[in-house]
Design an enzyme around this catalytic site. Structure first.
Site, short mmCIF file in Angstrom:
data_model
loop_
_atom_site.label_atom_id
_atom_site.label_comp_id
_atom_site.label_asym_id
_atom_site.label_seq_id
_atom_site.Cartn_x
_atom_site.Cartn_y
_atom_site.Cartn_z
N HIS A 1 -5.62 1.70 -4.49
CA HIS A 1 -4.90 1.30 -3.42
C HIS A 1 -4.65 -0.12 -3.85
O HIS A 1 -5.19 -0.99 -4.60
CB HIS A 1 -5.46 1.45 -1.89
CG HIS A 1 -6.54 0.22 -1.99
ND1 HIS A 1 -6.90 -0.27 -0.58
CD2 HIS A 1 -7.67 -0.13 -2.63
CE1 HIS A 1 -8.16 -1.25 -0.70
NE2 HIS A 1 -8.51 -0.98 -2.05
N HIS B 1 -2.61 1.36 6.92
CA HIS B 1 -3.11 1.12 5.55
C HIS B 1 -3.25 2.60 4.73
O HIS B 1 -3.32 3.57 5.57
CB HIS B 1 -4.23 0.46 5.22
CG HIS B 1 -4.65 0.01 3.69
ND1 HIS B 1 -3.94 -0.75 3.14
CD2 HIS B 1 -5.31 0.61 3.00
CE1 HIS B 1 -4.29 -0.83 1.69
NE2 HIS B 1 -5.49 -0.03 1.73
N CYS C 1 0.97 -1.23 -0.07
CA CYS C 1 -0.20 0.15 0.06
C CYS C 1 0.88 1.19 -0.22
O CYS C 1 0.64 2.21 -1.01
CB CYS C 1 -1.07 -0.16 1.09
SG CYS C 1 -0.20 0.24 2.64
#
Length: 363
Positions: A337, A325, A277
């Site tokens: 993402h 994240h 990520c």
């Protein structure tokens, strides 16, 4: 659901407890439920009904927890990797300074030796004594100036030699300290890697317990949960006043990120063929000419924070309370993402996960 796979909830709890005990010292858990008594085998065609939605929802929750823990460990791995790179670079620079310092010190020693040899060839008398023995006052005065210059040069040489020697000693100490830090971060990387692999393996094992039809229903439950979260986020009116236009670097970051669609998530990766990520967000902004920290936690900590209502395309959305994240905002309530192991880079609702905040790399 096949024979030997009778209690998904029990299997999920057993797997998660086993992994948690291995990765979180000092935490006690109750033993998993005992294995149910096997069904009679008199009828070899006997099968069990598919898992209920409640059972699959429990599996979904456990999978989310496992992959979240893997994401946390991934960012810890990335942080240790970045620090190790920095320390290695600092060790190289210190080594260069040590080599240069030693060369300078050798040169000064040669100069000091030459001066000593010249004095020896002159009969061993110091310059002051030679002046006293001079026959003419003019020669004495001319020589006096040269003596003063020589004394100053000698003093300066000795001072420079002392300072260079001290610098070399400090460089050696600094290099030793960096080696210790480097070793510490290598161990941190190894620990994080071990945890990542255990969490992912546990998640994969849990998913392997499902039949094909159950996996399909689980995927539907996951999509439904994400959609419900996105709908609730949009219904809150948070985007009512969001009309920010992307900056020129922000547009480049968006273009880079969207060009990576469908590439696989791989923990610790930052392109060009796979990403995690924060690898995706850091490389997207690097392509725009803006350097940002490597990990999601550092991107959250170091970059300028903006209100969700003020965000614009290119901004980074940070998720979960531990900033484990991160995604890049595309506009219109969407983000791009790298989700987790087993998934590819995708576009999703910006509110499909709990938002911690928003940061702007080019504020």
């Amino acid at each position: 659901m096949g024979r030997g796979k009778r209690s998904l909830i029990a299997a999920a709890v057993a797997v998660v407890c086993a992994v948690t005990v291995l990765t979180v010292p000092g935490t006690a858990f109750a033993a998993p439920n005992p294995t149910p008594t096997p069904l009679p085998t008199t009828n070899p065609t006997l099968t069990l009904p598919p898992a209920s939605d409640k059972e699959l929802e429990a599996v979904r929750t456990q999978l989310d927890a496992l992959y979240h823990d893997a994401a946390v460990a991934t960012e810890a791995y990335n942080a240790a990797e970045e620090q190790a790179k920095q320390q290695s670079a600092e060790i190289v620079e210190l080594a260069k300074k040590i080599v240069k310092g030693r060369e300078a010190l050798d040169d000064m020693k040669d100069r000091a030796g030459a001066a000593a040899r010249a004095q020896y060839r002159g009969g061993g008398l110091p310059d002051e004594a030679k002046l006293v023995l001079s026959d003419t006052p003019g020669a004495f005065l001319d020589g006096a100036g040269r003596v003063i210059q020589g004394q100053r040069a000698t003093k300066s040489l000795l001072t420079e030699m002392t300072r260079t020697q001290q610098d070399l000693e400090q460089y050696a100490k600094d290099a030793s300290a960096q080696w210790h830090k480097l070793e510490t971060n290598r161990k941190a990387k190894a620990t994080a890697q071990e945890k990542i692999e255990k969490q992912i393996a546990a998640a994969e094992k849990l998913e392997s317990e499902l039949e094909k039809e159950e996996k399909e229903r689980l995927a539907q439950l996951q999509a439904r949960a994400a959609q419900q979260a996105q709908t609730a986020w949009l219904d809150s009116g948070v985007l009512a006043d969001v009309d920010g236009q992307a900056s020129a670097p922000g547009k480049k970051a968006v273009q880079y990120a969207t060009a990576q669609l469908d590439k696989p998530y791989v923990w610790g990766a930052e392109g060009p063929d796979s990403f995690d990520c924060s690898g995706l967000t850091s490389q997207a902004w690097a392509a725009a000419g803006v350097s940002v920290p490597r990990t999601s936690q550092e991107q959250w900590r170091q970059l300028t924070r903006v209100d969700v209502g003020d965000m614009r395309p290119g901004d980074l959305i940070v998720y979960y309370d531990d900033a484990s994240h991160i995604a890049l905002y595309l506009g219109d309530g969407k983000m791009i993402h790298a989700p987790r192991p087993g998934r590819t880079i995708t576009i999703a609702g910006a509110g499909s996960m709990p938002i911690l905040g928003v940061v702007r790399p080019d504020a």
